[in-house]
Design a protein around this motif. Structure first.
Motif, PDB file in Angstrom:
ATOM      1  N   LEU A 107      61.924  83.476   4.536  1.00 58.11           N
ATOM      2  CA  LEU A 107      60.707  83.666   5.316  1.00 58.11           C
ATOM      3  C   LEU A 107      59.842  82.423   5.187  1.00 58.11           C
ATOM      4  O   LEU A 107      59.517  81.984   4.087  1.00 58.11           O
ATOM      5  N   GLU A 108      59.492  81.819   6.322  1.00 62.73           N
ATOM      6  CA  GLU A 108      58.664  80.622   6.339  1.00 62.73           C
ATOM      7  C   GLU A 108      57.334  80.914   7.020  1.00 62.73           C
ATOM      8  O   GLU A 108      57.303  81.536   8.084  1.00 62.73           O
ATOM      9  N   TRP A 109      56.247  80.464   6.378  1.00 59.75           N
ATOM     10  CA  TRP A 109      54.920  80.535   6.975  1.00 59.75           C
ATOM     11  C   TRP A 109      54.585  79.173   7.563  1.00 59.75           C
ATOM     12  O   TRP A 109      54.654  78.151   6.853  1.00 59.75           O
ATOM     13  N   VAL A 110      54.217  79.122   8.808  1.00 61.61           N
ATOM     14  CA  VAL A 110      53.931  77.859   9.481  1.00 61.61           C
ATOM     15  C   VAL A 110      52.439  77.804   9.811  1.00 61.61           C
ATOM     16  O   VAL A 110      51.899  78.747  10.405  1.00 61.61           O
ATOM     17  N   TYR A 111      51.782  76.715   9.415  1.00 61.92           N
ATOM     18  CA  TYR A 111      50.370  76.554   9.758  1.00 61.92           C
ATOM     19  C   TYR A 111      50.093  75.094  10.097  1.00 61.92           C
ATOM     20  O   TYR A 111      50.834  74.188   9.694  1.00 61.92           O
ATOM     21  N   ALA A 112      49.064  74.887  10.870  1.00 61.45           N
ATOM     22  CA  ALA A 112      48.691  73.539  11.287  1.00 61.45           C
ATOM     23  C   ALA A 112      47.982  72.827  10.149  1.00 61.45           C
ATOM     24  O   ALA A 112      47.076  73.382   9.526  1.00 61.45           O
ATOM     25  N   LYS A 113      48.410  71.603   9.893  1.00 62.78           N
ATOM     26  CA  LYS A 113      47.791  70.795   8.843  1.00 62.78           C
ATOM     27  C   LYS A 113      47.042  69.649   9.508  1.00 62.78           C
ATOM     28  O   LYS A 113      47.656  68.823  10.185  1.00 62.78           O
ATOM     29  N   PRO A 114      45.732  69.608   9.372  1.00 66.26           N
ATOM     30  CA  PRO A 114      44.980  68.545  10.050  1.00 66.26           C
ATOM     31  C   PRO A 114      45.359  67.171   9.529  1.00 66.26           C
ATOM     32  O   PRO A 114      45.675  66.993   8.351  1.00 66.26           O
ATOM     33  N   SER A 115      45.363  66.194  10.432  1.00 64.51           N
ATOM     34  CA  SER A 115      45.693  64.828  10.043  1.00 64.51           C
ATOM     35  C   SER A 115      44.614  64.260   9.124  1.00 64.51           C
ATOM     36  O   SER A 115      43.457  64.686   9.162  1.00 64.51           O
ATOM     37  N   GLN A 116      45.022  63.298   8.299  1.00 65.70           N
ATOM     38  CA  GLN A 116      44.109  62.674   7.346  1.00 65.70           C
ATOM     39  C   GLN A 116      44.181  61.151   7.498  1.00 65.70           C
ATOM     40  O   GLN A 116      44.780  60.455   6.666  1.00 65.70           O
ATOM     41  N   PRO A 117      43.612  60.616   8.576  1.00 69.15           N
ATOM     42  CA  PRO A 117      43.665  59.161   8.762  1.00 69.15           C
ATOM     43  C   PRO A 117      42.931  58.423   7.655  1.00 69.15           C
ATOM     44  O   PRO A 117      41.899  58.874   7.170  1.00 69.15           O
ATOM     45  N   HIS A 118      43.515  57.305   7.237  1.00 67.34           N
ATOM     46  CA  HIS A 118      42.936  56.465   6.193  1.00 67.34           C
ATOM     47  C   HIS A 118      42.552  55.106   6.787  1.00 67.34           C
ATOM     48  O   HIS A 118      43.084  54.697   7.819  1.00 67.34           O
ATOM     49  N   PRO A 119      41.639  54.386   6.135  1.00 66.06           N
ATOM     50  CA  PRO A 119      41.320  53.027   6.592  1.00 66.06           C
ATOM     51  C   PRO A 119      42.499  52.090   6.312  1.00 66.06           C
ATOM     52  O   PRO A 119      42.736  51.707   5.162  1.00 66.06           O
ATOM     53  N   LEU A 120      43.260  51.767   7.356  1.00 67.29           N
ATOM     54  CA  LEU A 120      44.475  50.977   7.212  1.00 67.29           C
ATOM     55  C   LEU A 120      44.375  49.694   8.035  1.00 67.29           C
ATOM     56  O   LEU A 120      43.642  49.630   9.020  1.00 67.29           O
ATOM     57  N   ASP A 121      45.129  48.692   7.624  1.00 69.91           N
ATOM     58  CA  ASP A 121      45.124  47.396   8.300  1.00 69.91           C
ATOM     59  C   ASP A 121      46.461  47.205   9.021  1.00 69.91           C
ATOM     60  O   ASP A 121      47.510  47.102   8.365  1.00 69.91           O
ATOM     61  N   PRO A 122      46.479  47.150  10.363  1.00 68.37           N
ATOM     62  CA  PRO A 122      47.749  47.012  11.093  1.00 68.37           C
ATOM     63  C   PRO A 122      48.436  45.670  10.879  1.00 68.37           C
ATOM     64  O   PRO A 122      49.616  45.525  11.225  1.00 68.37           O
ATOM     65  N   THR A 123      47.740  44.691  10.312  1.00 68.34           N
ATOM     66  CA  THR A 123      48.396  43.409  10.031  1.00 68.34           C
ATOM     67  C   THR A 123      49.163  43.444   8.708  1.00 68.34           C
ATOM     68  O   THR A 123      49.887  42.507   8.393  1.00 68.34           O
ATOM     69  N   LYS A 124      48.985  44.520   7.942  1.00 72.22           N
ATOM     70  CA  LYS A 124      49.748  44.713   6.709  1.00 72.22           C
ATOM     71  C   LYS A 124      50.930  45.626   7.025  1.00 72.22           C
ATOM     72  O   LYS A 124      50.743  46.745   7.505  1.00 72.22           O
ATOM     73  N   VAL A 125      52.138  45.137   6.754  1.00 72.16           N
ATOM     74  CA  VAL A 125      53.346  45.818   7.221  1.00 72.16           C
ATOM     75  C   VAL A 125      54.362  45.932   6.086  1.00 72.16           C
ATOM     76  O   VAL A 125      54.512  45.010   5.270  1.00 72.16           O
ATOM     77  N   LEU A 126      55.052  47.083   6.049  1.00 73.09           N
ATOM     78  CA  LEU A 126      56.141  47.305   5.095  1.00 73.09           C
ATOM     79  C   LEU A 126      57.437  47.469   5.878  1.00 73.09           C
ATOM     80  O   LEU A 126      57.513  48.298   6.790  1.00 73.09           O
ATOM     81  N   ALA A 127      58.449  46.683   5.540  1.00 72.95           N
ATOM     82  CA  ALA A 127      59.768  46.786   6.187  1.00 72.95           C
ATOM     83  C   ALA A 127      60.735  47.503   5.255  1.00 72.95           C
ATOM     84  O   ALA A 127      60.704  47.296   4.034  1.00 72.95           O
TER      85      ALA A 127
END
Length: 268
Positions: A26-46
């Motif tokens: 039995l699985e309970w499904v609920y919506a989990k609100p997003s948690q955006p963080h202050p991130l820098d798009p010029t910093k990248v992980l490959a």
């Protein structure tokens, strides 16, 4: 039946009853609100994926780490060998309650490994304010590869694709951009020598890498430097998107590719 004590009944959107290996879940499904963080798009992980080095991660900030794979490979091999033993001299398609039990145990271990690895990578990005993840991936590569009987068994049944999907889910939740990149020739070219990186099927005539893989896990550049082969491949993924994304790669150095931190998921 005793329900979990941490359920938030007001947030539940759906209940699922799933038959699996002779029992019902039995699985309970609920919506989990997003948690955006202050991130820098010029910093990248490959990220370059494999078997012994499940995930090799290199950032343009100058740090690198490897999610260790032997533990995952070990219980995967043990499961395959036990299934083969129990089905020896049995009719085609034979299955039993005992096989269901060991399959469920293996699947739980695999889900645990996937969740641990994905969370470790995403937490590392949040810690360093990394706004993008570059994941090297070729569609259908696991089904089309032929690495020999033993290696095919390891590679095809280790759930790297599920790990990629889980990581993408977490990235969406935290506001990290997840990008898949064609990884053709990334393991052959030398990142420190700036070798050209053609796309799959577009290799120019007489293209040759300036470096070479001297043995398993070790890559030698044109200058004779020895670096981790998978870290070299991850650095090449960064190079593939650097011009498109406007990235600064000054953080990539010989030291970053030589001795990545090794993360053992069940001992950290």
């Amino acid at each position: 039946m005793q329900f979990p004590t941490n359920l938030r009944w007001e947030s539940i959107k759906e209940l699922r009853i799933l038959p699996r290996h002779g029992v019902f879940y039995l699985e309970w499904v609920y919506a989990k609100p997003s948690q955006p963080h202050p991130l820098d798009p010029t910093k990248v992980l490959a990220i370059d994926h494999g078997v012994d080095n499940w995930l090799t991660c290199v950032s343009n900030l100058g740090h690198s780490f490897i999610i260790d794979g032997p533990k995952v490979k070990s219980f995967n091999q043990g499961y395959n060998q036990e299934v083969a033993r129990l089905r020896t001299n049995k009719p085609q398609g034979f299955w039993s309650r005992h096989l269901s039990c060991i399959a469920e145990k293996r699947n739980r271990k695999m889900r645990d490994a996937v969740n641990k690895a994905a969370l470790w990578v995403v937490n590392s990005c949040l810690e360093h304010s990394i706004g993008r993840i570059i994941f090297g991936w070729n569609q259908g590569q696991k089904q089309e590869c032929n690495l020999g009987k033993s290696n095919n068994q390891n590679f095809v049944f280790i759930s790297t694709e599920r790990l990629k999907e889980r990581m993408e889910e977490l990235c969406q939740h935290y506001g990290i951009e997840f990008i898949e990149v064609d990884e053709a020739y990334s393991s052959q070219a030398s990142s420190l020598d700036g070798d050209e990186l053609p796309n799959y099927g577009e290799k120019p005539d007489r293209w040759q890498p300036s470096g070479k893989r001297v043995k398993r896990g070790l890559y030698q550049t044109a200058r004779g430097w020895l670096v981790n082969a998978d870290a070299n491949a991850a650095a090449n993924l960064l190079r593939k998107v650097s011009r498109t994304l406007g990235l600064c790669l000054k953080g990539l150095s010989r030291g970053v590719l030589t001795a990545p931190l090794r993360v053992r998921l069940w001992t950290v």
